[in-house]
Design a protein around this motif. Structure first.
Motif, PDB file in Angstrom:
ATOM      1  N   MET A 235       0.832  -1.206   0.000  1.00  0.00           N
ATOM      2  CA  MET A 235       0.000   0.000   0.000  1.00  0.00           C
ATOM      3  C   MET A 235       0.862   1.250   0.000  1.00  0.00           C
ATOM      4  N   ALA A 236       1.959   1.236   0.726  1.00  0.00           N
ATOM      5  CA  ALA A 236       2.854   2.395   0.726  1.00  0.00           C
ATOM      6  C   ALA A 236       3.383   2.662  -0.675  1.00  0.00           C
ATOM      7  N   ALA A 237       3.683   1.599  -1.416  1.00  0.00           N
ATOM      8  CA  ALA A 237       4.177   1.770  -2.786  1.00  0.00           C
ATOM      9  C   ALA A 237       3.104   2.381  -3.686  1.00  0.00           C
ATOM     10  N   VAL A 238       1.887   1.846  -3.620  1.00  0.00           N
ATOM     11  CA  VAL A 238       0.799   2.376  -4.452  1.00  0.00           C
ATOM     12  C   VAL A 238       0.468   3.806  -4.045  1.00  0.00           C
ATOM     13  N   GLY A 240       2.519   5.979  -2.944  1.00  0.00           N
ATOM     14  CA  GLY A 240       3.535   6.843  -3.536  1.00  0.00           C
ATOM     15  C   GLY A 240       3.215   7.214  -4.966  1.00  0.00           C
ATOM     16  N   TYR A 241       2.803   6.230  -5.777  1.00  0.00           N
ATOM     17  CA  TYR A 241       2.386   6.523  -7.152  1.00  0.00           C
ATOM     18  C   TYR A 241       1.219   7.505  -7.160  1.00  0.00           C
ATOM     19  N   ALA A 242       0.233   7.266  -6.287  1.00  0.00           N
ATOM     20  CA  ALA A 242      -0.975   8.086  -6.280  1.00  0.00           C
ATOM     21  C   ALA A 242      -0.664   9.537  -5.931  1.00  0.00           C
ATOM     22  N   LEU A 243       0.141   9.743  -4.889  1.00  0.00           N
ATOM     23  CA  LEU A 243       0.445  11.108  -4.464  1.00  0.00           C
ATOM     24  C   LEU A 243       1.326  11.836  -5.465  1.00  0.00           C
ATOM     25  N   ARG A 244       2.253  11.124  -6.081  1.00  0.00           N
ATOM     26  CA  ARG A 244       3.167  11.768  -7.036  1.00  0.00           C
ATOM     27  C   ARG A 244       2.481  12.088  -8.350  1.00  0.00           C
ATOM     28  N   GLU A 245       1.592  11.204  -8.791  1.00  0.00           N
ATOM     29  CA  GLU A 245       1.144  11.278 -10.179  1.00  0.00           C
ATOM     30  C   GLU A 245      -0.337  11.590 -10.358  1.00  0.00           C
ATOM     31  N   VAL A 246      -1.143  11.453  -9.297  1.00  0.00           N
ATOM     32  CA  VAL A 246      -2.595  11.549  -9.513  1.00  0.00           C
ATOM     33  C   VAL A 246      -3.213  12.724  -8.771  1.00  0.00           C
ATOM     34  N   SER A 247      -3.157  12.726  -7.446  1.00  0.00           N
ATOM     35  CA  SER A 247      -3.841  13.774  -6.702  1.00  0.00           C
ATOM     36  C   SER A 247      -3.227  13.937  -5.315  1.00  0.00           C
ATOM     37  N   PRO A 248      -3.508  15.068  -4.646  1.00  0.00           N
ATOM     38  CA  PRO A 248      -2.909  15.318  -3.333  1.00  0.00           C
ATOM     39  C   PRO A 248      -3.615  14.604  -2.187  1.00  0.00           C
ATOM     40  N   VAL A 249      -4.768  14.009  -2.443  1.00  0.00           N
ATOM     41  CA  VAL A 249      -5.527  13.305  -1.412  1.00  0.00           C
ATOM     42  C   VAL A 249      -5.844  11.909  -1.924  1.00  0.00           C
ATOM     43  N   VAL A 250      -5.550  10.910  -1.114  1.00  0.00           N
ATOM     44  CA  VAL A 250      -5.785   9.512  -1.492  1.00  0.00           C
ATOM     45  C   VAL A 250      -6.742   8.900  -0.477  1.00  0.00           C
ATOM     46  N   SER A 251      -7.767   8.217  -0.976  1.00  0.00           N
ATOM     47  CA  SER A 251      -8.780   7.652  -0.094  1.00  0.00           C
ATOM     48  C   SER A 251      -9.015   6.181  -0.418  1.00  0.00           C
ATOM     49  N   LEU A 252      -9.752   5.541   0.460  1.00  0.00           N
ATOM     50  CA  LEU A 252     -10.260   4.192   0.242  1.00  0.00           C
ATOM     51  C   LEU A 252     -11.397   3.983   1.218  1.00  0.00           C
ATOM     52  N   TYR A 253     -12.212   2.974   0.965  1.00  0.00           N
ATOM     53  CA  TYR A 253     -13.170   2.579   1.996  1.00  0.00           C
ATOM     54  C   TYR A 253     -13.116   1.082   2.171  1.00  0.00           C
ATOM     55  N   VAL A 254     -13.442   0.633   3.380  1.00  0.00           N
ATOM     56  CA  VAL A 254     -13.171  -0.736   3.797  1.00  0.00           C
ATOM     57  C   VAL A 254     -14.325  -1.229   4.652  1.00  0.00           C
ATOM     58  N   ASN A 255     -14.585  -2.516   4.628  1.00  0.00           N
ATOM     59  CA  ASN A 255     -15.634  -3.070   5.477  1.00  0.00           C
ATOM     60  C   ASN A 255     -15.249  -2.950   6.948  1.00  0.00           C
ATOM     61  N   ASP A 256     -16.203  -2.556   7.785  1.00  0.00           N
ATOM     62  CA  ASP A 256     -15.878  -2.331   9.187  1.00  0.00           C
ATOM     63  C   ASP A 256     -15.422  -3.598   9.886  1.00  0.00           C
ATOM     64  N   TYR A 257     -15.890  -4.764   9.419  1.00  0.00           N
ATOM     65  CA  TYR A 257     -15.506  -6.017  10.064  1.00  0.00           C
ATOM     66  C   TYR A 257     -14.115  -6.499   9.666  1.00  0.00           C
ATOM     67  N   ASN A 258     -13.508  -5.860   8.678  1.00  0.00           N
ATOM     68  CA  ASN A 258     -12.173  -6.259   8.235  1.00  0.00           C
ATOM     69  C   ASN A 258     -11.140  -5.533   9.097  1.00  0.00           C
ATOM     70  N   THR A 259     -11.011  -5.996  10.322  1.00  0.00           N
ATOM     71  CA  THR A 259     -10.154  -5.301  11.285  1.00  0.00           C
ATOM     72  C   THR A 259      -8.682  -5.346  10.877  1.00  0.00           C
ATOM     73  N   ALA A 263      -6.474  -1.941  10.310  1.00  0.00           N
ATOM     74  CA  ALA A 263      -5.239  -1.714  11.067  1.00  0.00           C
ATOM     75  C   ALA A 263      -4.060  -1.475  10.132  1.00  0.00           C
ATOM     76  N   ALA A 264      -4.003  -2.241   9.036  1.00  0.00           N
ATOM     77  CA  ALA A 264      -2.919  -2.070   8.073  1.00  0.00           C
ATOM     78  C   ALA A 264      -2.959  -0.683   7.445  1.00  0.00           C
ATOM     79  N   TYR A 265      -4.151  -0.233   7.072  1.00  0.00           N
ATOM     80  CA  TYR A 265      -4.271   1.085   6.453  1.00  0.00           C
ATOM     81  C   TYR A 265      -3.902   2.186   7.439  1.00  0.00           C
ATOM     82  N   ARG A 266      -4.277   2.015   8.703  1.00  0.00           N
ATOM     83  CA  ARG A 266      -3.893   3.018   9.705  1.00  0.00           C
ATOM     84  C   ARG A 266      -2.374   3.087   9.850  1.00  0.00           C
TER      85      ARG A 266
END
Length: 281
Positions: A235-238, A240-259, A263-266
């Motif tokens: 995720m850190a690698a992706v 990096g691509y997103a912030l450098r080449e696409v936009s200044p804000v990167v988002s995602l959404y995740v199922n609440d039960y996928n703890t 945790a990994a995204y945090r």
């Protein structure tokens, strides 16, 4: 001039007003905003209709009605108006998805007519970051998927989709539409993976993308590699691509039960800023 509270199907001439609504919440609206920026409001190019809700002659809310039904900047009155139009049109979508409050209310009004749903995911945290993590090094082996590697990444995409949604994307049309979407992202340079011995270890895509915000999607680690940190470094690698080449804000959404995923995204630096909801048919 529309001077009363009303809804209508937007036309190409309404594009600027629609974009102004979408820009109010660029992170939450990235999926629809990207489609509108690319295709305009012509239903054939957009892949669905864009409904507008007007109050006092001003366009205040939108609802994308295509393969997904997506309420946008919609308060209670707009949601009721969109529900009425959707009820009269009949269900043509495979899901309702969007900000949790509006989506939940929209489904409560449609469920007596459209129900039951296959699954309702009422709380899917929306997470955002604007910077690279300080203490997680990007995986140097995560790279763009080449166009000639579509057959390599496709099994991982199918596995991810089936695991996430609960049905195979190959059902119905044999996967033609899904394969076309995967190929589109690969062709646009927004599909990334770590590949070892011809197999995908980690993959993710930058899906919706505008100049203001983009959304990472389809995050997947091969089962035998889970629990070994590949999700964080990948995720850190992706990111990096997103912030450098696409936009200044990167988002995602995740199922609440996928703890584990939350945790990994945090750990990569994403913070919860809201929630989506999804109703799957």
């Amino acid at each position: 001039m529309l001077t009363t509270t009303t809804t209508k199907v937007l036309e190409p001439g309404d594009l600027d007003a629609a974009l102004a609504v979408l820009d109010r919440e660029p992170v939450a609206n990235a999926f629809v905003a990207a489609r509108v920026q690319a295709a305009g409001l012509d239903p054939w190019r957009l892949g669905g209709e864009m409904w507008g809700w007007y109050a006092g002659g001003r366009l205040e809310a939108l609802c994308y009605a295509g393969a997904n039904l997506v309420p946008i900047c919609a308060g209670p009155e707009a949601v009721r108006a969109f529900a009425d139009r959707a009820r009269r049109s009949g269900r043509r979508c495979s899901s309702i998805v969007g900000p949790a409050e509006a989506t939940t209310e929209l489904w409560s009004l449609l469920e007596p007519h459209w129900g039951p749903a296959r699954e309702v995911r009422a709380h899917q945290p929306l997470m955002v970051t604007r910077a690279m993590p300080a203490d997680i090094a990007p995986d140097p082996l995560v790279r763009r998927i080449r166009k000639d590697e579509l057959d390599v990444v496709m099994p991982a995409c199918v596995a991810m989709f089936t695991e996430e949604v609960g049905v195979s994307p190959l059902a119905g049309d044999g996967g033609l539409l899904y394969q076309a979407r995967v190929a589109e992202l690969v062709g646009a340079g927004r599909s990334f993976a770590r590949i070892e011995d011809g197999r995908v270890v980690f993959k993710a895509e930058i899906g919706a993308a505008t100049a203001l915000a983009c959304q990472i999607q389809g995050v997947w680690v091969a089962p035998e590699y889970r629990g070994r940190g590949f999700s964080e470094t990948g995720m850190a690698a992706v990111l990096g691509y997103a912030l450098r080449e696409v936009s200044p804000v990167v988002s995602l959404y995740v199922n609440d039960y996928n703890t584990a995923a939350r945790a990994a995204y945090r750990r990569v630096g994403f913070e919860e800023v809201g929630a989506f909801a999804s109703v799957l048919f």
